[in-house]
Scaffold this motif. Structure first.
Motif, PDB file in Angstrom:
ATOM      1  N   ALA A   1     -30.840  -3.800  26.361  1.00 17.53           N
ATOM      2  CA  ALA A   1     -31.480  -3.889  27.681  1.00 17.53           C
ATOM      3  C   ALA A   1     -31.892  -2.487  28.104  1.00 17.53           C
ATOM      4  N   VAL A   2     -33.005  -2.416  28.852  1.00 14.74           N
ATOM      5  CA  VAL A   2     -33.474  -1.102  29.322  1.00 14.74           C
ATOM      6  C   VAL A   2     -33.703  -1.139  30.837  1.00 14.74           C
ATOM      7  N   THR A   3     -33.650   0.025  31.439  1.00 12.78           N
ATOM      8  CA  THR A   3     -33.958   0.157  32.864  1.00 12.78           C
ATOM      9  C   THR A   3     -35.467   0.043  33.051  1.00 12.78           C
ATOM     10  N   VAL A   4     -35.903  -0.853  33.939  1.00 10.20           N
ATOM     11  CA  VAL A   4     -37.344  -0.936  34.215  1.00 10.20           C
ATOM     12  C   VAL A   4     -37.666  -0.388  35.607  1.00 10.20           C
ATOM     13  N   SER A   5     -36.670  -0.413  36.505  1.00  7.63           N
ATOM     14  CA  SER A   5     -36.948   0.141  37.834  1.00  7.63           C
ATOM     15  C   SER A   5     -35.666   0.507  38.578  1.00  7.63           C
ATOM     16  N   VAL A   6     -35.818   1.480  39.466  1.00 12.63           N
ATOM     17  CA  VAL A   6     -34.727   1.866  40.382  1.00 12.63           C
ATOM     18  C   VAL A   6     -35.330   1.851  41.772  1.00 12.63           C
TER      19      VAL A   6
ATOM     20  N   ILE B   1     -30.457 -12.610  38.669  1.00  7.45           N
ATOM     21  CA  ILE B   1     -30.895 -12.730  37.275  1.00  7.45           C
ATOM     22  C   ILE B   1     -32.214 -13.495  37.277  1.00  7.45           C
ATOM     23  N   GLY B   2     -33.260 -12.843  36.732  1.00  7.77           N
ATOM     24  CA  GLY B   2     -34.570 -13.495  36.665  1.00  7.77           C
ATOM     25  C   GLY B   2     -34.748 -14.144  35.307  1.00  7.77           C
ATOM     26  N   ASN B   3     -35.972 -14.072  34.780  1.00  5.86           N
ATOM     27  CA  ASN B   3     -36.220 -14.592  33.441  1.00  5.86           C
ATOM     28  C   ASN B   3     -35.618 -13.622  32.413  1.00  5.86           C
ATOM     29  N   SER B   4     -36.194 -12.419  32.359  1.00  4.31           N
ATOM     30  CA  SER B   4     -35.624 -11.400  31.453  1.00  4.31           C
ATOM     31  C   SER B   4     -35.001 -10.238  32.217  1.00  4.31           C
ATOM     32  N   SER B   5     -35.024 -10.296  33.552  1.00  7.29           N
ATOM     33  CA  SER B   5     -34.546  -9.148  34.340  1.00  7.29           C
ATOM     34  C   SER B   5     -33.190  -9.418  34.997  1.00  7.29           C
ATOM     35  N   ILE B   6     -32.479  -8.344  35.187  1.00  7.36           N
ATOM     36  CA  ILE B   6     -31.157  -8.397  35.848  1.00  7.36           C
ATOM     37  C   ILE B   6     -31.133  -7.287  36.893  1.00  7.36           C
TER      38      ILE B   6
ATOM     39  N   PHE C   1     -30.735  -1.149  40.651  1.00  9.70           N
ATOM     40  CA  PHE C   1     -31.323  -0.961  39.325  1.00  9.70           C
ATOM     41  C   PHE C   1     -31.781  -2.315  38.788  1.00  9.70           C
ATOM     42  N   THR C   2     -32.936  -2.325  38.110  1.00 10.79           N
ATOM     43  CA  THR C   2     -33.374  -3.534  37.405  1.00 10.79           C
ATOM     44  C   THR C   2     -33.441  -3.220  35.912  1.00 10.79           C
ATOM     45  N   PHE C   3     -32.769  -4.050  35.141  1.00 10.78           N
ATOM     46  CA  PHE C   3     -32.795  -3.941  33.676  1.00 10.78           C
ATOM     47  C   PHE C   3     -33.543  -5.139  33.110  1.00 10.78           C
ATOM     48  N   VAL C   4     -34.106  -4.947  31.924  1.00  6.49           N
ATOM     49  CA  VAL C   4     -34.764  -6.050  31.203  1.00  6.49           C
ATOM     50  C   VAL C   4     -34.066  -6.214  29.856  1.00  6.49           C
ATOM     51  N   THR C   5     -33.671  -7.448  29.545  1.00  6.14           N
ATOM     52  CA  THR C   5     -33.044  -7.717  28.245  1.00  6.14           C
ATOM     53  C   THR C   5     -34.132  -7.799  27.173  1.00  6.14           C
ATOM     54  N   LEU C   6     -33.820  -7.241  26.014  1.00  4.72           N
ATOM     55  CA  LEU C   6     -34.815  -7.143  24.932  1.00  4.72           C
ATOM     56  C   LEU C   6     -34.323  -7.823  23.665  1.00  4.72           C
ATOM     57  N   ASP C   7     -35.282  -8.383  22.912  1.00  9.85           N
ATOM     58  CA  ASP C   7     -34.931  -8.942  21.591  1.00  9.85           C
ATOM     59  C   ASP C   7     -34.938  -7.813  20.557  1.00  9.85           C
TER      60      ASP C   7
ATOM     61  N   ALA D   1     -37.062  -7.021  18.501  1.00 11.60           N
ATOM     62  CA  ALA D   1     -38.375  -6.370  18.366  1.00 11.60           C
ATOM     63  C   ALA D   1     -38.709  -5.519  19.593  1.00 11.60           C
ATOM     64  N   GLY D   2     -37.778  -5.461  20.562  1.00 13.92           N
ATOM     65  CA  GLY D   2     -38.016  -4.657  21.760  1.00 13.92           C
ATOM     66  C   GLY D   2     -38.849  -5.359  22.811  1.00 13.92           C
ATOM     67  N   LYS D   3     -38.971  -6.696  22.694  1.00 13.60           N
ATOM     68  CA  LYS D   3     -39.739  -7.485  23.676  1.00 13.60           C
ATOM     69  C   LYS D   3     -38.776  -8.160  24.643  1.00 13.60           C
ATOM     70  N   PRO D   4     -39.225  -8.340  25.918  1.00 10.71           N
ATOM     71  CA  PRO D   4     -38.340  -9.021  26.882  1.00 10.71           C
ATOM     72  C   PRO D   4     -37.908 -10.393  26.370  1.00 10.71           C
ATOM     73  N   ILE D   5     -36.632 -10.707  26.559  1.00 10.12           N
ATOM     74  CA  ILE D   5     -36.093 -11.993  26.125  1.00 10.12           C
ATOM     75  C   ILE D   5     -35.370 -12.628  27.304  1.00 10.12           C
TER      76      ILE D   5
HETATM   77  C1  COA Z   1     -39.021  -3.001  30.156  1.00 10.81           C
HETATM   78  C2  COA Z   1     -40.307  -3.367  29.416  1.00 10.81           C
HETATM   79  C3  COA Z   1     -39.969  -3.796  27.982  1.00 10.81           C
HETATM   80  C4  COA Z   1     -40.931  -4.524  30.168  1.00 10.81           C
HETATM   81  O1  COA Z   1     -42.125  -4.805  29.549  1.00 10.81           O
HETATM   82  P1  COA Z   1     -43.250  -5.637  30.335  1.00 10.81           P
HETATM   83  O2  COA Z   1     -44.394  -5.802  29.433  1.00 10.81           O
HETATM   84  O3  COA Z   1     -43.446  -5.023  31.694  1.00 10.81           O
HETATM   85  O4  COA Z   1     -42.539  -7.034  30.491  1.00 10.81           O
HETATM   86  P2  COA Z   1     -42.824  -8.153  31.561  1.00 10.81           P
HETATM   87  O5  COA Z   1     -44.098  -7.921  32.320  1.00 10.81           O
HETATM   88  O6  COA Z   1     -42.640  -9.451  30.818  1.00 10.81           O
HETATM   89  O7  COA Z   1     -41.632  -7.970  32.603  1.00 10.81           O
HETATM   90  C5  COA Z   1     -40.316  -8.215  32.195  1.00 10.81           C
HETATM   91  C6  COA Z   1     -39.473  -8.335  33.445  1.00 10.81           C
HETATM   92  O8  COA Z   1     -39.396  -7.054  34.060  1.00 10.81           O
HETATM   93  C7  COA Z   1     -39.750  -7.179  35.431  1.00 10.81           C
HETATM   94  N1  COA Z   1     -40.419  -5.931  35.804  1.00 10.81           N
HETATM   95  C8  COA Z   1     -41.433  -5.310  35.163  1.00 10.81           C
HETATM   96  N2  COA Z   1     -41.755  -4.180  35.833  1.00 10.81           N
HETATM   97  C9  COA Z   1     -40.923  -4.093  36.883  1.00 10.81           C
HETATM   98  C10 COA Z   1     -40.767  -3.162  37.937  1.00 10.81           C
HETATM   99  N3  COA Z   1     -41.520  -2.075  38.031  1.00 10.81           N
HETATM  100  N4  COA Z   1     -39.792  -3.387  38.861  1.00 10.81           N
HETATM  101  C11 COA Z   1     -39.006  -4.486  38.793  1.00 10.81           C
HETATM  102  N5  COA Z   1     -39.107  -5.412  37.812  1.00 10.81           N
HETATM  103  C12 COA Z   1     -40.056  -5.211  36.880  1.00 10.81           C
HETATM  104  C13 COA Z   1     -40.700  -8.345  35.499  1.00 10.81           C
HETATM  105  O9  COA Z   1     -40.744  -8.888  36.809  1.00 10.81           O
HETATM  106  C14 COA Z   1     -40.052  -9.286  34.512  1.00 10.81           C
HETATM  107  O10 COA Z   1     -38.943  -9.919  35.127  1.00 10.81           O
HETATM  108  P3  COA Z   1     -38.587 -11.466  34.786  1.00 10.81           P
HETATM  109  O11 COA Z   1     -38.690 -11.642  33.284  1.00 10.81           O
HETATM  110  O12 COA Z   1     -37.175 -11.658  35.246  1.00 10.81           O
HETATM  111  O13 COA Z   1     -39.565 -12.324  35.511  1.00 10.81           O
HETATM  112  C15 COA Z   1     -41.313  -2.157  29.356  1.00 10.81           C
HETATM  113  O14 COA Z   1     -41.831  -1.941  30.662  1.00 10.81           O
HETATM  114  C16 COA Z   1     -40.650  -0.896  28.855  1.00 10.81           C
HETATM  115  O15 COA Z   1     -40.386  -0.773  27.664  1.00 10.81           O
HETATM  116  N6  COA Z   1     -40.385   0.067  29.767  1.00 10.81           N
HETATM  117  C17 COA Z   1     -39.686   1.300  29.387  1.00 10.81           C
HETATM  118  C18 COA Z   1     -38.189   1.118  29.537  1.00 10.81           C
HETATM  119  C19 COA Z   1     -37.450   2.412  29.365  1.00 10.81           C
HETATM  120  O16 COA Z   1     -37.776   3.187  28.469  1.00 10.81           O
HETATM  121  N7  COA Z   1     -36.465   2.665  30.228  1.00 10.81           N
HETATM  122  C20 COA Z   1     -35.777   3.932  30.300  1.00 10.81           C
HETATM  123  C21 COA Z   1     -34.715   4.073  29.282  1.00 10.81           C
HETATM  124  S1  COA Z   1     -33.511   2.778  29.289  1.00 10.81           S
END
Ligand code: COA
Length: 134
Positions: free
Chosen positions: A46-51, A75-80, A104-110, A112-116
């Motif tokens: 899982a990776v951080t997508v937003s703070v 917990i969303g689809n792929s986000s926590i 913090f919002t994290f996204v779970t990855l498969d 291949a590094g794709k959201p799962i």
């Molecule tokens: C995380 C990542 C794989 C998501 O890829 P993506 O193409 O945006 O994926 P999606 O559009 O399917 O979004 C995935 C989920 O993230 C959420 N999301 C995406 N951007 C977001 C943001 N800025 N804030 C909050 N949630 C966000 C989406 O709402 C979605 O949630 P859900 O599945 O629960 O509905 C990609 O953005 C990435 O690799 N980012 C870099 C991560 C990183 O390097 N982090 C720092 C080190 S850990």
């Protein structure tokens, strides 16, 4: 359920020129604490997508003992989403007070590094309060 995910002490090398702890030091610790909270409930990467809503409420000083609490709030689809709260223990009273918090919002990855979908990688031993979020 709120839980302790990380604990440590601030040392002189963690301080800025004003003598209090760098914001970046505590943000890195918060990110690690949130990642531990996520790893407690999923079997995937899982990776951080937003703070968001990051608030520095009070300074952290040299020698302070810092405890980082986390709570999974959504917990969303792929986000926590995780509430992260940093507390410092008062040296005199031993009571804790909050110094920093954020969501913090994290996204779970498969592999291949794709959201799962979180439900595909959720651990079997999760608590009842996490089950309610699924
Ligand atoms: C995380 C990542 C794989 C998501 O890829 P993506 O193409 O945006 O994926 P999606 O559009 O399917 O979004 C995935 C989920 O993230 C959420 N999301 C995406 N951007 C977001 C943001 N800025 N804030 C909050 N949630 C966000 C989406 O709402 C979605 O949630 P859900 O599945 O629960 O509905 C990609 O953005 C990435 O690799 N980012 C870099 C991560 C990183 O390097 N982090 C720092 C080190 S850990």
């Amino acid at each position: 359920m709120k839980q302790i995910s990380l604990k440590g002490r601030a040392y002189p090398s963690d301080l800025n020129h004003s003598g209090t702890v760098f914001g970046g030091w505590i943000m890195a610790k918060m990110d690690k604490a949130a990642s531990i909270a996520v790893e407690d409930i999923v079997n995937s990467g899982a990776v951080t997508v937003s703070v968001s809503n990051l608030h520095f409420l009070k300074p952290i000083k040299n020698g302070d003992i810092v405890t980082i609490y986390t709570e999974i709030i959504a917990i969303g689809n792929s986000s926590i989403k995780i509430n992260v709260s940093v507390m410092v223990r008062c040296k005199e009273s031993h009571e804790e007070y909050e110094v920093t918090n954020a969501v913090f919002t994290f996204v779970t990855l498969d592999d291949a590094g794709k959201p799962i979908n979180v439900r595909r990688v959720i651990r079997e031993d999760i608590s009842e309060d996490i089950k309610l979020l699924l």
